[in-house]
Each structure stands twice: as structure tokens, then as C-alpha cells.
Design an enzyme around this catalytic site. Structure first.
Site, PDB file in Angstrom:
ATOM      1  N   MET A 158      -7.663 -10.542  -5.449  1.00  0.00           N
ATOM      2  CA  MET A 158      -7.799 -10.544  -3.983  1.00  0.00           C
ATOM      3  C   MET A 158      -8.649  -9.356  -3.535  1.00  0.00           C
ATOM      4  O   MET A 158      -8.718  -9.052  -2.337  1.00  0.00           O
ATOM      5  CB  MET A 158      -6.427 -10.497  -3.315  1.00  0.00           C
ATOM      6  CG  MET A 158      -5.591 -11.731  -3.660  1.00  0.00           C
ATOM      7  SD  MET A 158      -4.363 -12.138  -2.435  1.00  0.00           S
ATOM      8  CE  MET A 158      -3.358 -10.663  -2.455  1.00  0.00           C
ATOM      9  N   HIS A 187      -8.927  -1.858  -8.292  1.00  0.00           N
ATOM     10  CA  HIS A 187      -8.565  -0.559  -8.865  1.00  0.00           C
ATOM     11  C   HIS A 187      -8.540  -0.686 -10.387  1.00  0.00           C
ATOM     12  O   HIS A 187      -8.907  -1.751 -10.924  1.00  0.00           O
ATOM     13  CB  HIS A 187      -7.218  -0.096  -8.296  1.00  0.00           C
ATOM     14  CG  HIS A 187      -6.138  -1.154  -8.392  1.00  0.00           C
ATOM     15  ND1 HIS A 187      -5.632  -1.593  -9.590  1.00  0.00           N
ATOM     16  CD2 HIS A 187      -5.504  -1.879  -7.434  1.00  0.00           C
ATOM     17  CE1 HIS A 187      -4.714  -2.513  -9.384  1.00  0.00           C
ATOM     18  NE2 HIS A 187      -4.618  -2.717  -8.071  1.00  0.00           N
ATOM     19  N   HIS A 220      -7.121  -3.968 -12.007  1.00  0.00           N
ATOM     20  CA  HIS A 220      -8.071  -5.090 -12.053  1.00  0.00           C
ATOM     21  C   HIS A 220      -9.149  -4.816 -13.102  1.00  0.00           C
ATOM     22  O   HIS A 220      -9.545  -5.716 -13.845  1.00  0.00           O
ATOM     23  CB  HIS A 220      -8.767  -5.254 -10.697  1.00  0.00           C
ATOM     24  CG  HIS A 220      -7.848  -5.506  -9.542  1.00  0.00           C
ATOM     25  ND1 HIS A 220      -7.569  -4.544  -8.598  1.00  0.00           N
ATOM     26  CD2 HIS A 220      -7.149  -6.607  -9.172  1.00  0.00           C
ATOM     27  CE1 HIS A 220      -6.757  -5.046  -7.680  1.00  0.00           C
ATOM     28  NE2 HIS A 220      -6.464  -6.290  -8.002  1.00  0.00           N
ATOM     29  N   GLN A 222      -1.280 -18.073   0.236  1.00  0.00           N
ATOM     30  CA  GLN A 222      -0.167 -17.420  -0.466  1.00  0.00           C
ATOM     31  C   GLN A 222       0.529 -16.350   0.381  1.00  0.00           C
ATOM     32  O   GLN A 222       1.433 -15.672  -0.111  1.00  0.00           O
ATOM     33  CB  GLN A 222      -0.631 -16.859  -1.812  1.00  0.00           C
ATOM     34  CG  GLN A 222      -1.546 -15.657  -1.738  1.00  0.00           C
ATOM     35  CD  GLN A 222      -2.141 -15.326  -3.095  1.00  0.00           C
ATOM     36  OE1 GLN A 222      -2.922 -16.075  -3.647  1.00  0.00           O
ATOM     37  NE2 GLN A 222      -1.747 -14.190  -3.659  1.00  0.00           N
ATOM     38  N   ASP A 265       2.306  -8.608 -12.015  1.00  0.00           N
ATOM     39  CA  ASP A 265       2.873  -9.762 -11.314  1.00  0.00           C
ATOM     40  C   ASP A 265       3.475 -10.678 -12.378  1.00  0.00           C
ATOM     41  O   ASP A 265       2.927 -11.742 -12.694  1.00  0.00           O
ATOM     42  CB  ASP A 265       1.790 -10.472 -10.512  1.00  0.00           C
ATOM     43  CG  ASP A 265       1.184  -9.567  -9.457  1.00  0.00           C
ATOM     44  OD1 ASP A 265       1.675  -9.552  -8.330  1.00  0.00           O
ATOM     45  OD2 ASP A 265       0.228  -8.834  -9.787  1.00  0.00           O
ATOM     46  N   SER A 312      -1.685  -0.585  -7.225  1.00  0.00           N
ATOM     47  CA  SER A 312      -1.659  -1.778  -6.385  1.00  0.00           C
ATOM     48  C   SER A 312      -2.601  -1.572  -5.208  1.00  0.00           C
ATOM     49  O   SER A 312      -2.706  -0.460  -4.677  1.00  0.00           O
ATOM     50  CB  SER A 312      -0.237  -2.012  -5.860  1.00  0.00           C
ATOM     51  OG  SER A 312      -0.252  -2.939  -4.793  1.00  0.00           O
ATOM     52  N   ARG A 337      -2.001  -2.530  -2.432  1.00  0.00           N
ATOM     53  CA  ARG A 337      -1.114  -2.257  -1.291  1.00  0.00           C
ATOM     54  C   ARG A 337      -0.665  -0.794  -1.242  1.00  0.00           C
ATOM     55  O   ARG A 337      -0.099  -0.381  -0.227  1.00  0.00           O
ATOM     56  CB  ARG A 337       0.100  -3.188  -1.310  1.00  0.00           C
ATOM     57  CG  ARG A 337      -0.266  -4.633  -0.951  1.00  0.00           C
ATOM     58  CD  ARG A 337       0.957  -5.512  -0.769  1.00  0.00           C
ATOM     59  NE  ARG A 337       0.645  -6.776  -0.124  1.00  0.00           N
ATOM     60  CZ  ARG A 337       0.500  -7.947  -0.768  1.00  0.00           C
ATOM     61  NH1 ARG A 337       0.637  -8.012  -2.068  1.00  0.00           N
ATOM     62  NH2 ARG A 337       0.216  -9.045  -0.093  1.00  0.00           N
TER      63      ARG A 337
HETATM   64  P1  AMP Z   1      -4.333  -9.014  -6.875  1.00  0.00           P
HETATM   65  O1  AMP Z   1      -5.721  -8.637  -6.471  1.00  0.00           O
HETATM   66  O2  AMP Z   1      -3.283  -8.051  -6.435  1.00  0.00           O
HETATM   67  O3  AMP Z   1      -4.016 -10.446  -6.563  1.00  0.00           O
HETATM   68  O4  AMP Z   1      -4.314  -8.917  -8.455  1.00  0.00           O
HETATM   69  C1  AMP Z   1      -5.233  -9.620  -9.241  1.00  0.00           C
HETATM   70  C2  AMP Z   1      -4.812  -9.529 -10.690  1.00  0.00           C
HETATM   71  O5  AMP Z   1      -4.782  -8.162 -11.098  1.00  0.00           O
HETATM   72  C3  AMP Z   1      -3.407 -10.095 -10.933  1.00  0.00           C
HETATM   73  O6  AMP Z   1      -3.400 -10.825 -12.150  1.00  0.00           O
HETATM   74  C4  AMP Z   1      -2.556  -8.854 -11.019  1.00  0.00           C
HETATM   75  O7  AMP Z   1      -1.397  -9.016 -11.804  1.00  0.00           O
HETATM   76  C5  AMP Z   1      -3.517  -7.879 -11.667  1.00  0.00           C
HETATM   77  N1  AMP Z   1      -3.112  -6.504 -11.380  1.00  0.00           N
HETATM   78  C6  AMP Z   1      -2.908  -5.946 -10.161  1.00  0.00           C
HETATM   79  N2  AMP Z   1      -2.470  -4.667 -10.295  1.00  0.00           N
HETATM   80  C7  AMP Z   1      -2.370  -4.434 -11.623  1.00  0.00           C
HETATM   81  C8  AMP Z   1      -1.960  -3.307 -12.401  1.00  0.00           C
HETATM   82  N3  AMP Z   1      -1.546  -2.175 -11.836  1.00  0.00           N
HETATM   83  N4  AMP Z   1      -2.004  -3.417 -13.750  1.00  0.00           N
HETATM   84  C9  AMP Z   1      -2.408  -4.574 -14.339  1.00  0.00           C
HETATM   85  N5  AMP Z   1      -2.805  -5.669 -13.665  1.00  0.00           N
HETATM   86  C10 AMP Z   1      -2.792  -5.606 -12.319  1.00  0.00           C
END
Ligand code: AMP
Length: 289
Positions: free
Chosen positions: A36, A40, A43, A67, A156, A191, A193
């Protein structure tokens, strides 16, 4: 298409298809990292793993409205395409798919993907409709990009389990690769967030990772009662006045069903609202003989 950098940024399904078709003609394998945005090091670790394992890596950046619940942070979710593009390029990705919501969901959109069972726990309970949104958008991304492999974070953990179930159940010919949680030096799980946190909240949020590490240590030291470990984690988190626990659970790592005795593949997952600023999740997985 952004011509200034080596990485291409496209917004249409057609442009992704053209790109992937050209790669396939050259016999190249394709990895997909769905995100999304507001990227960081978490990702980045997924992108680097994809770059290492595939000829070509596509990163999708899409804040998926489906979502988010009506009272959630869709509008305020952080966005920074320029910084994301740099991170993707430096990590070796080849294409960013950054569609508008209207490109993904036409006005007459009417099809959804639901995974049952595993979604009746943890974030599935606290965020009704969340996993329907995740599974629907991930299925669309899989159909658009047709990757050989797709990369998801263990951060996640329930999402990873749900996606694996969906891929197996629906015979999707894609290998799902799980990647470890990347943390700040002090332990807080990275995160997008975390940006919502004031310096004071950020500091106090450390109690979340500290508490789950403490729970992990209890299990390593021989504790087998899920209730006792859960209570100890809750008590520790509640020592901070600004933590509002959504859930602390220990479940079967495959089915997401609650367990009483800690044994086999388990997931210990927590979700906490911090000072009304952010809802943070963290977890650990373990195999217990
Ligand atoms: P998001 O942008 O939050 O939807 O995350 C995209 C992908 O990055 C998802 O598969 C998350 O599980 C993964 N992700 C987010 N934060 C982390 C983290 N701290 N360590 C490993 N993977 C992450």
C-alpha cells in the site's frame, strides 16, 4: 510512464500486461510485491528477496479502499510515491503499478473473493470485510501481473496464512513466499502506520514488542498454557495507560483457531490501539515440540 528513472511507474492494467508480456517473450520470471506504499525497510526486504529470486520484480502500490472499514484510516493513510519510487529503484525493482481506485474497481464491480474459517479470528473479527478486500485485490493483482512468485511479510501473519489458503484452494499457479518481520533497532515492528505516532506514543509502543518477546520467552522456558502466556502479555501491555488492547491471541498457525495447549505450529498475535493515534499489530510464530 515516468521516464526520468530506470524504473517504470504505470497506472493501467494494460501497461502492466504489456510489460509482463515483453518479459515473458524473453523467458524472464516475474516476482510481485503487493504493497500500500509509504515503503520502509520491511517492504524493501520483500522487494530485495523478489529481485534475488526473479528476473523481473513488479511492486504494486495501491491503498486498496475495499480492505478499509468505514471508520478506518483510508483517507489519512500516508502516501509518498516519489520516495517509494526511489526505494523500489534502489532495491532493484523494475516496474511499479500504481493504479487509481477507478482502474481497479469499475462502477459495475460485483465480484469478490472470500476465504472462510481462517478469517473468523484476530484481524478478521476486529475488521469485518478486511480480508474480503485483501483477497479480492490480491486476486486481481495476481491476474494482472501473473507472477511466478509473490512476496508477503510475516508482519501480517494472518494475511499470509489467508493468501496461502486462497492460492491452494483456487489452484492459483503462484508460489507464495513469506518474509520475516523487519523491526526498528529497539524492536518495534516497522509499519507505515508508525508515522501516526507522536514521539511519546512511539516510545511507549515499545511495550508491544517487549511484551510479545516476553511471551515467547515464557514458551521457550516451558510454559504450555496459552491462557497464561496471553494474560502475561496483556498485563505487561496494560502497564502503559495509552495502550488499548484489541486482541492478544495464541492460535494454530495454519487454521487460526484458538488453542489451549501450546504445541505444534503456533501464532501469537497482538493488535493494540495506541493513544487513539494508530492501531498496531505484531506477532511471533513458533514451532513447539
Ligand atoms: P502494506 O503496505 O502494509 O500493505 O504491506 C505490504 C507488505 O509488506 C505486506 O506483505 C506486509 O506484511 C509487508 N510488511 C509490512 N511491514 C513489514 C515488516 N515490518 N516486516 C516485513 N514485512 C512487512
Amino acid at each position: 510512464m515516468n521516464e526520468l528513472s530506470n524504473i517504470k511507474v504505470v497506472g493501467t492494467v494494460e501497461a502492466v500486461r504489456d510489460f509482463v508480456k515483453a518479459c515473458r517473450k524473453e523467458g524472464k520470471s516475474v516476482g510481485l510485491v503487493p504493497t500500500m506504499g509509504y515503503l520502509h525497510e520491511g517492504h524493501e526486504s520483500l522487494i530485495k528477496k523478489s529481485v534475488a529470486e526473479n528476473d523481473v520484480t513488479v511492486v504494486s502500490i495501491f491503498v486498496n479502499p475495499m480492505q478499509f472499514g468505514p471508520k478506518e484510516d483510508l483517507a489519512s493513510y500516508p502516501r509518498d510515491l516519489e520516495a517509494d519510487t526511489k526505494l523500489c529503484e534502489n532495491a532493484g525493482a523494475n516496474l511499479i503499478f500504481h493504479p487509481e481506485p477507478s482502474e481497479m474497481y469499475h462502477d459495475d464491480f460485483a465480484s469478490y473473493v472470500d476465504v472462510n474459517g481462517l478469517t473468523n479470528a484476530l484481524c478478521g473479527l476486529s475488521r469485518p470485510g478486511h480480508f474480503r478486500g485483501v483477497c479480492t485485490v490480491v486476486t486481481k493483482l495476481f491476474n494482472i501481473v501473473t507472477p511466478d512468485r509473490a512476496y508477503f511479510g510475516e508482519k501480517d501473519a494472518q494475511q499470509l496464512a489467508v493468501i496461502k489458503r486462497m492460492v491452494a484452494d483456487l489452484n492459483m499457479d503462484i508460489k507464495i513466499v513469506g518474509c520475516p518481520i523487519i523491526r526498528e533497532e529497539d524492536g518495534l515492528a516497522k509499519s507505515s502506520r508508525n508515522t501516526y505516532l507522536s514521539p511519546m506514543s512511539r516510545n511507549e509502543s515499545l511495550i508491544i514488542s517487549k511484551s510479545i518477546f516476553m511471551g515467547k520467552k515464557m514458551i521457550e522456558d516451558g510454559e504450555r498454557s496459552a491462557a497464561k502466556v496471553i494474560q502475561a502479555i496483556k498485563d505487561n501491555i496494560n502497564t502503559s495507560a495509552i495502550m488499548d488492547i484489541d486482541y492478544v491471541e495464541i492460535v494454530n498457525g495454519l487454521t487460526m483457531e484458538s488453542i489451549e495447549e501450546i504445541k505444534g505450529d503456533i501464532l501469537c498475535a497482538v493488535a493494540v490501539r495506541v493513544n487513539g493515534d494508530a492501531r498496531l499489530i505484531d506477532n511471533f510464530m513458533m514451532t513447539v515440540e
